[in-house]
Design a protein around this motif. Structure first.
Motif, PDB file in Angstrom:
ATOM      1  N   ALA A  34     -10.508   3.687   7.816  1.00 29.62           N
ATOM      2  CA  ALA A  34     -11.087   2.827   6.782  1.00 29.62           C
ATOM      3  C   ALA A  34     -12.167   3.534   5.981  1.00 29.62           C
ATOM      4  N   GLN A  35     -12.758   4.584   6.539  1.00 28.23           N
ATOM      5  CA  GLN A  35     -13.832   5.295   5.857  1.00 28.23           C
ATOM      6  C   GLN A  35     -13.326   6.438   4.984  1.00 28.23           C
ATOM      7  N   ALA A  36     -12.010   6.675   5.003  1.00 29.60           N
ATOM      8  CA  ALA A  36     -11.417   7.744   4.187  1.00 29.60           C
ATOM      9  C   ALA A  36      -9.978   7.356   3.860  1.00 29.60           C
ATOM     10  N   LEU A  37      -9.820   6.364   3.007  1.00 30.05           N
ATOM     11  CA  LEU A  37      -8.499   5.835   2.708  1.00 30.05           C
ATOM     12  C   LEU A  37      -7.702   6.814   1.846  1.00 30.05           C
ATOM     13  N   PRO A  38      -6.466   7.097   2.202  1.00 27.79           N
ATOM     14  CA  PRO A  38      -5.677   8.132   1.514  1.00 27.79           C
ATOM     15  C   PRO A  38      -4.926   7.600   0.294  1.00 27.79           C
ATOM     16  N   PHE A  39      -5.638   6.924  -0.596  1.00 25.68           N
ATOM     17  CA  PHE A  39      -5.029   6.336  -1.786  1.00 25.68           C
ATOM     18  C   PHE A  39      -5.852   6.694  -3.009  1.00 25.68           C
ATOM     19  N   GLU A  40      -5.184   6.713  -4.150  1.00 27.28           N
ATOM     20  CA  GLU A  40      -5.878   6.970  -5.407  1.00 27.28           C
ATOM     21  C   GLU A  40      -6.803   5.809  -5.757  1.00 27.28           C
ATOM     22  N   THR A  41      -7.799   6.091  -6.575  1.00 25.97           N
ATOM     23  CA  THR A  41      -8.730   5.071  -7.047  1.00 25.97           C
ATOM     24  C   THR A  41      -7.982   3.995  -7.833  1.00 25.97           C
ATOM     25  N   ALA A  42      -8.396   2.721  -7.625  1.00 21.97           N
ATOM     26  CA  ALA A  42      -7.852   1.566  -8.362  1.00 21.97           C
ATOM     27  C   ALA A  42      -6.347   1.403  -8.156  1.00 21.97           C
ATOM     28  N   THR A  43      -5.876   1.647  -6.954  1.00 19.29           N
ATOM     29  CA  THR A  43      -4.441   1.542  -6.651  1.00 19.29           C
ATOM     30  C   THR A  43      -3.990   0.104  -6.427  1.00 19.29           C
ATOM     31  N   PHE A  44      -4.856  -0.743  -5.862  1.00 13.47           N
ATOM     32  CA  PHE A  44      -4.392  -2.020  -5.319  1.00 13.47           C
ATOM     33  C   PHE A  44      -4.866  -3.232  -6.116  1.00 13.47           C
ATOM     34  N   ASP A  45      -3.960  -4.220  -6.209  1.00 14.10           N
ATOM     35  CA  ASP A  45      -4.300  -5.507  -6.810  1.00 14.10           C
ATOM     36  C   ASP A  45      -5.121  -6.360  -5.859  1.00 14.10           C
ATOM     37  N   GLY A  46      -4.966  -6.118  -4.571  1.00 12.94           N
ATOM     38  CA  GLY A  46      -5.701  -6.866  -3.571  1.00 12.94           C
ATOM     39  C   GLY A  46      -5.971  -5.995  -2.351  1.00 12.94           C
ATOM     40  N   VAL A  47      -7.111  -6.244  -1.710  1.00  9.24           N
ATOM     41  CA  VAL A  47      -7.485  -5.541  -0.488  1.00  9.24           C
ATOM     42  C   VAL A  47      -7.951  -6.585   0.517  1.00  9.24           C
ATOM     43  N   ILE A  48      -7.483  -6.460   1.754  1.00  8.97           N
ATOM     44  CA  ILE A  48      -7.832  -7.427   2.788  1.00  8.97           C
ATOM     45  C   ILE A  48      -8.107  -6.691   4.092  1.00  8.97           C
ATOM     46  N   SER A  49      -9.025  -7.212   4.870  1.00  9.71           N
ATOM     47  CA  SER A  49      -9.259  -6.720   6.228  1.00  9.71           C
ATOM     48  C   SER A  49      -9.737  -7.882   7.078  1.00  9.71           C
ATOM     49  N   THR A  50      -9.058  -8.115   8.192  1.00 13.42           N
ATOM     50  CA  THR A  50      -9.369  -9.238   9.058  1.00 13.42           C
ATOM     51  C   THR A  50      -9.854  -8.719  10.406  1.00 13.42           C
ATOM     52  N   PHE A  51     -11.163  -8.812  10.601  1.00  8.04           N
ATOM     53  CA  PHE A  51     -11.809  -8.384  11.847  1.00  8.04           C
ATOM     54  C   PHE A  51     -11.461  -6.933  12.165  1.00  8.04           C
ATOM     55  N   GLY A  52     -11.396  -6.110  11.118  1.00  7.66           N
ATOM     56  CA  GLY A  52     -11.025  -4.717  11.277  1.00  7.66           C
ATOM     57  C   GLY A  52     -12.055  -3.769  10.710  1.00  7.66           C
ATOM     58  N   VAL A  53     -12.227  -3.776   9.378  1.00  2.00           N
ATOM     59  CA  VAL A  53     -13.147  -2.829   8.737  1.00  2.00           C
ATOM     60  C   VAL A  53     -14.570  -3.006   9.246  1.00  2.00           C
ATOM     61  N   MET A  54     -14.895  -4.179   9.756  1.00  6.96           N
ATOM     62  CA  MET A  54     -16.236  -4.433  10.263  1.00  6.96           C
ATOM     63  C   MET A  54     -16.615  -3.503  11.416  1.00  6.96           C
ATOM     64  N   PHE A  55     -15.617  -2.914  12.092  1.00  7.81           N
ATOM     65  CA  PHE A  55     -15.895  -2.027  13.219  1.00  7.81           C
ATOM     66  C   PHE A  55     -15.988  -0.552  12.805  1.00  7.81           C
ATOM     67  N   ALA A  56     -15.863  -0.252  11.526  1.00  8.72           N
ATOM     68  CA  ALA A  56     -16.073   1.118  11.057  1.00  8.72           C
ATOM     69  C   ALA A  56     -17.551   1.471  11.244  1.00  8.72           C
ATOM     70  N   PRO A  57     -17.865   2.649  11.789  1.00 10.12           N
ATOM     71  CA  PRO A  57     -19.265   2.977  12.087  1.00 10.12           C
ATOM     72  C   PRO A  57     -20.175   3.036  10.865  1.00 10.12           C
ATOM     73  N   ASP A  58     -19.669   3.570   9.751  1.00  7.54           N
ATOM     74  CA  ASP A  58     -20.484   3.734   8.545  1.00  7.54           C
ATOM     75  C   ASP A  58     -20.153   2.597   7.581  1.00  7.54           C
ATOM     76  N   HIS A  59     -21.002   1.586   7.574  1.00  3.25           N
ATOM     77  CA  HIS A  59     -20.735   0.395   6.760  1.00  3.25           C
ATOM     78  C   HIS A  59     -20.650   0.731   5.280  1.00  3.25           C
ATOM     79  N   ARG A  60     -21.576   1.550   4.790  1.00 12.78           N
ATOM     80  CA  ARG A  60     -21.609   1.841   3.355  1.00 12.78           C
ATOM     81  C   ARG A  60     -20.393   2.658   2.927  1.00 12.78           C
ATOM     82  N   GLN A  61     -19.985   3.591   3.760  1.00 16.62           N
ATOM     83  CA  GLN A  61     -18.815   4.385   3.404  1.00 16.62           C
ATOM     84  C   GLN A  61     -17.560   3.526   3.412  1.00 16.62           C
ATOM     85  N   ALA A  62     -17.427   2.652   4.406  1.00 14.48           N
ATOM     86  CA  ALA A  62     -16.268   1.761   4.450  1.00 14.48           C
ATOM     87  C   ALA A  62     -16.251   0.836   3.237  1.00 14.48           C
TER      88      ALA A  62
END
Length: 265
Positions: free
Chosen positions: A99-127
């Motif tokens: 989650a802290q280094a997503l392998p996608f180009e900038t502005a790729t997605f119409d929607g982004v979702i995370s359910t009880f997942g990204v919250m566990f990434a150690p670096d909140h600001r980077q995520a």
């Protein structure tokens, strides 16, 4: 997109210990997962990213809307289960990614979702920066995160008392604080917040313990690290935690959470 082929980090191995059994853990919080997907409500044909998909429960919920879903997780074990459980849905593509280094180009997605997942990434600001980067202007972001001070944080505390590791800093539960989330994402998204409570039902205290013992990586990892006597105390403490939820019909477990809804500026 290039999928990583490096060895998974220890945290990924831990979360993947439950394999397909983790899907029952997701089933128990299925009302909260559905809440998030319904707030995302992608139009048919939209391209959506599900971050930290686990066994793919939220990716499957989002695909119900007719969206095309890229679902990523840092745990290969989770993704093996997700692919098997989702093989009947052609609209989902799974890949290993942090989650802290997503392998996608900038502005790729119409929607982004995370359910009880990204919250566990150690670096909140980077995520948060990565969630922001991959969402197109006008796109939609939805997060489901556990509430600080609630029963989930208390349950993690029960588990943590049996190990030597210090609690993570900053706490993952901060993602359930609207002020913290606004500090991470408010400059890039117009945000709205909605509180929720997940309701889970189990037959007995022993039954929910068995679900965790089989499917929940943090519990499995802790149990495996303990000698038999200390392991018995862990199970006793987990049972005592769940005793409070016993009703005449069986267990009724309540877990408070926050839904964050954002529109990319």
């Amino acid at each position: 997109m290039t999928e990583t082929t490096t060895a998974p980090p220890p945290a990924a191995e831990m979360w993947g210990l439950g394999g397909a059994h983790y899907d029952l853990v997701s089933f128990a919080i299925g009302d909260a997962l559905a809440h998030a997907a319904q707030r995302l409500a992608p139009p048919p044909g939209a391209r959506v990213l599900d971050v930290a998909t686990g066994t793919g429960w939220t990716a499957r919920n989002v695909a119900r809307f007719g969206a095309h879903v890229d679902a990523v997780d840092f745990s290969p074990g989770m993704l093996d289960a997700a692919r098997a459980l989702s093989s009947h849905i052609k609209e989902i593509t799974f890949a290993v990614a942090d989650a802290q280094a997503l392998p996608f180009e900038t502005a790729t997605f119409d929607g982004v979702i995370s359910t009880f997942g990204v919250m566990f990434a150690p670096d909140h600001r980077q995520a948060a920066a990565e969630l922001t980067r991959v969402c197109r202007p006008g796109g939609r972001l939805v997060l489901a995160t556990w509430a600080p001070g609630g029963s989930v944080e208390e349950f993690f505390g029960v588990i943590g008392r049996h190990g030597d590791a210090a609690p993570p800093e900053p706490s993952p539960m901060l993602w359930g604080d609207p002020d913290h989330v606004d500090g991470l994402l408010g400059d890039a998204f117009e945000l709205t917040f909605e509180q929720g409570t997940s309701h889970a039902y189990h037959e007995t205290v022993a039954a929910i313990r068995d679900w965790y013992a089989r499917g929940f990586g943090p519990v499995r990892a802790m149990a495996a690290s303990l000698d038999p006597a200390r392991r018995a105390v862990l199970w006793s403490d987990i049972d005592a935690f769940h005793d409070r939820y016993v009703t005449e019909a069986g267990l009724h477990v309540k877990r408070d959470y926050l839904i964050t809804i954002g529109t990319r500026r």
